[in-house]
Design an enzyme around this catalytic site. Structure first.
Site, PDB file in Angstrom:
ATOM      1  N   ARG A  11      23.153 -15.517   1.038  1.00  0.00           N
ATOM      2  CA  ARG A  11      21.690 -15.463   0.945  1.00  0.00           C
ATOM      3  C   ARG A  11      21.195 -15.566  -0.502  1.00  0.00           C
ATOM      4  O   ARG A  11      20.235 -16.268  -0.781  1.00  0.00           O
ATOM      5  CB  ARG A  11      21.192 -14.158   1.577  1.00  0.00           C
ATOM      6  N   ASP A  19       0.812  -1.219   0.000  1.00  0.00           N
ATOM      7  CA  ASP A  19       0.000   0.000   0.000  1.00  0.00           C
ATOM      8  C   ASP A  19       0.845   1.268   0.000  1.00  0.00           C
ATOM      9  O   ASP A  19       0.469   2.271  -0.592  1.00  0.00           O
ATOM     10  CB  ASP A  19      -0.939   0.019   1.213  1.00  0.00           C
TER      11      ASP A  19
END
Length: 125
Positions: free
Chosen positions: A122, A61
Site C-alpha cells: 500500500r 472535529d
C-alpha cells in the site's frame, strides 16, 4: 442512551476531567450529556483534503474537540490514504478496493499507461 443522527460538538471538561459531551441534533437542539467515561472515536479527518475517499463526516472535529479539552495529540503529520480511488468528480471519491487489484485490475494514467506495480504494498502504490 443512544442518540441517532446527533453530532458531538464538544467535550465537557470539569476539574480537568472529561465528564461528557455537548451534542447537537438534526433540528439544531443542543444537549449536554454527562458520563462517567467518554470514549472518543472520531472517524478521521479525510475531508481536510481536496480529494478523499473518506465519508463527508470525517472532518477532523474529534481531534479538535480533544485538543480543546486539553488532550495530548501526537503524530498528526501521519495520515493513512487509500492508494486507489476512481478519478471522478463525485466526492468522496469512489473507492477502488485492493481486492480488485488482486484480481488483475490495472492502474493506468490519463494516457492509458501503467505507472505502478498494482500488487506492491500500500505505501508504494
Amino acid at each position: 442512551m443512544l442518540l441517532e443522527q446527533w453530532f458531538a460538538e464538544d467535550l465537557r471538561v470539569e476539574d480537568g476531567e472529561c465528564r461528557g459531551v455537548v451534542a447537537v441534533g438534526r433540528s439544531g437542539e443542543s444537549r449536554s450529556l454527562t458520563a462517567d467515561d467518554v470514549l472518543l472515536a472520531a472517524g478521521g479527518s479525510g475531508q481536510l483534503y481536496a480529494v478523499t475517499t473518506n465519508p463527508t463526516e470525517a472532518t477532523g472535529d474529534g481531534m479538535a474537540m480533544a485538543m480543546r479539552a486539553g488532550a495530548a495529540v501526537a503524530g498528526v503529520e501521519f495520515m493513512q490514504f487509500h492508494p486507489t480511488a476512481l478519478h471522478h468528480p463525485r466526492m468522496p471519491r469512489p473507492l477502488l478496493s485492493e481486492a480488485q487489484r488482486g484480481h488483475g485490475a490495472l492502474l493506468r494514467d490519463h494516457d492509458g499507461a501503467r505507472f505502478v506495480d498494482e500488487l506492491a504494498p500500500r505505501d508504494v502504490v
